[in-house]
Scaffold this motif. Structure first.
Motif, PDB file in Angstrom:
ATOM      1  N   UNK A 107       0.830  -1.210   0.000  1.00 17.82           N
ATOM      2  CA  UNK A 107       0.000   0.000   0.000  1.00 17.82           C
ATOM      3  C   UNK A 107       0.869   1.268   0.000  1.00 17.82           C
ATOM      4  N   UNK A 108       1.983   1.208   0.739  1.00 18.94           N
ATOM      5  CA  UNK A 108       2.903   2.351   0.781  1.00 18.94           C
ATOM      6  C   UNK A 108       3.487   2.622  -0.603  1.00 18.94           C
ATOM      7  N   UNK A 109       3.843   1.553  -1.297  1.00 18.69           N
ATOM      8  CA  UNK A 109       4.424   1.710  -2.642  1.00 18.69           C
ATOM      9  C   UNK A 109       3.386   2.176  -3.657  1.00 18.69           C
ATOM     10  N   UNK A 110       2.130   1.859  -3.425  1.00 17.19           N
ATOM     11  CA  UNK A 110       1.083   2.373  -4.312  1.00 17.19           C
ATOM     12  C   UNK A 110       0.983   3.895  -4.201  1.00 17.19           C
ATOM     13  N   UNK A 111       1.196   4.403  -2.977  1.00 18.33           N
ATOM     14  CA  UNK A 111       1.144   5.860  -2.772  1.00 18.33           C
ATOM     15  C   UNK A 111       2.450   6.536  -3.185  1.00 18.33           C
ATOM     16  N   UNK A 112       3.562   5.814  -3.023  1.00 22.47           N
ATOM     17  CA  UNK A 112       4.868   6.369  -3.391  1.00 22.47           C
ATOM     18  C   UNK A 112       5.728   5.263  -4.014  1.00 22.47           C
ATOM     19  N   UNK A 113       5.590   5.035  -5.315  1.00 26.23           N
ATOM     20  CA  UNK A 113       6.292   3.916  -5.973  1.00 26.23           C
ATOM     21  C   UNK A 113       7.813   4.050  -5.981  1.00 26.23           C
ATOM     22  N   UNK A 114       8.345   5.235  -5.735  1.00 23.15           N
ATOM     23  CA  UNK A 114       9.794   5.463  -5.819  1.00 23.15           C
ATOM     24  C   UNK A 114      10.521   5.282  -4.485  1.00 23.15           C
ATOM     25  N   UNK A 115       9.825   4.770  -3.475  1.00 25.68           N
ATOM     26  CA  UNK A 115      10.429   4.630  -2.140  1.00 25.68           C
ATOM     27  C   UNK A 115      11.229   3.328  -2.067  1.00 25.68           C
ATOM     28  N   UNK A 116      12.557   3.436  -2.196  1.00 23.35           N
ATOM     29  CA  UNK A 116      13.425   2.252  -2.178  1.00 23.35           C
ATOM     30  C   UNK A 116      13.450   1.579  -0.806  1.00 23.35           C
ATOM     31  N   UNK A 117      13.358   2.378   0.252  1.00 21.06           N
ATOM     32  CA  UNK A 117      13.392   1.817   1.605  1.00 21.06           C
ATOM     33  C   UNK A 117      12.190   0.905   1.841  1.00 21.06           C
ATOM     34  N   UNK A 118      11.016   1.353   1.393  1.00 20.55           N
ATOM     35  CA  UNK A 118       9.814   0.529   1.523  1.00 20.55           C
ATOM     36  C   UNK A 118       9.930  -0.731   0.673  1.00 20.55           C
ATOM     37  N   UNK A 119      10.504  -0.595  -0.522  1.00 21.46           N
ATOM     38  CA  UNK A 119      10.677  -1.748  -1.400  1.00 21.46           C
ATOM     39  C   UNK A 119      11.611  -2.780  -0.767  1.00 21.46           C
ATOM     40  N   UNK A 120      12.645  -2.314  -0.091  1.00 17.07           N
ATOM     41  CA  UNK A 120      13.586  -3.199   0.609  1.00 17.07           C
ATOM     42  C   UNK A 120      12.868  -3.942   1.741  1.00 17.07           C
TER      43      UNK A 120
END
Length: 267
Positions: free
Chosen positions: A129-142
């Motif tokens: 859900x976090x990546x849906x709001x901010x797809x460029x967040x590498x920390x969340x992707x990690x």
């Protein structure tokens, strides 16, 4: 007729004045809530998270819809390691947030709290859900990648447990079958012994006495084919423990950073 007009105008004045007083009270409560949030932020910055939580709760008593107080309360509870109570505060903040970056931060923090609670499926959903709001967040992707690995490991554990249960059930069934076979053998042996000549049994008994007891000991000590010796079992268990430790070290090295906690300022 004039009296009726006076009464109506009086009622209108009363209603207007009561609305004005209500608005003033509401504004006064909002100001008090802001002051409390500022006080809570000061305590939070001093790492006094317990007192900060108390002050944020007081701010929400003054103004229950105060988003900054809700989000900051979630952060202070998280820092207290009270993850169960932090999650609903973040959830409320996320639902009321209009800015996509604020939503992303809120969902990221929900994911971190879920990870701490070992609710890996919930963490995976929150990070997505976090990546849906901010797809460029590498920390969340990690963090999402770590949560997915831990979830997969958890599922494999459950599968192995189920397999072990099935194996134990099969073993119990085999034991029961062996017991039944032994009972049948004992019955047959008993019937055969009744038919045998007692003199032959005496002779066999004498022959057994004459046999070397050391030979019997050696026969008993030989491991049965297809079975492991106690030493082999011990070595196998130790190797399994060592493998588990290595796997755990690798996972610990890849744990989520959990750094996305940010206080909402209210100056």
């Amino acid at each position: 007729m004039k009296n009726l007009i006076y009464i109506c105008s009086a009622l209108v004045m009363i209603a207007t004045s009561s609305t004005a007083y209500a608005q003033k009270d509401s504004i006064a409560l909002q100001r008090e809530a802001r002051k409390l949030v500022r006080a809570g932020n000061a305590l939070y910055n001093q790492n006094n998270y317990g007192d900060a939580s108390i002050v944020y709760k007081k701010a929400l008593e003054k103004n229950s819809g105060y988003k900054k107080a809700t989000y900051n309360l979630g952060n202070s509870l998280y820092q207290e390691k009270n993850f169960k109570e932090a999650i609903p505060q973040y959830t409320v903040a996320v639902e009321n947030a209009k800015d996509p970056f604020q939503k992303a931060e809120g969902y990221h923090n929900i994911g971190n709290a879920m990870m701490q609670e070992k609710n890996y499926q919930g963490a995976v959903d929150a990070f997505k859900n976090a990546l849906r709001s901010n797809p460029n967040d590498d920390e969340t992707r990690y963090n999402l990648a770590v949560a997915q690995k831990l979830l997969e490991k958890d599922k494999n554990k459950d599968k192995n447990k189920d397999k072990d249960k099935d194996k134990d059930k099969d073993k119990d069934k085999d034991k029961d079958k062996d017991k039944d076979k032994d009972k049948d053998k004992d019955k047959k042996d008993g019937d055969d012994n009744d038919k045998k000549d007692p003199k032959k049994d005496d002779d066999k008994g004498d022959n057994k006495k004459k046999q070397d007891p050391k030979k019997n000991e050696k026969k008993e000590q030989k491991p049965q084919p297809g079975k492991m010796s106690p030493q082999q079992i011990k070595q196998l268990l130790e190797s399994l423990k060592n493998e588990e430790k290595k796997t755990q070290k690798k996972l610990n090295a890849k744990k989520a950073k959990g750094s996305k906690i940010k206080q909402e300022k209210d100056w």
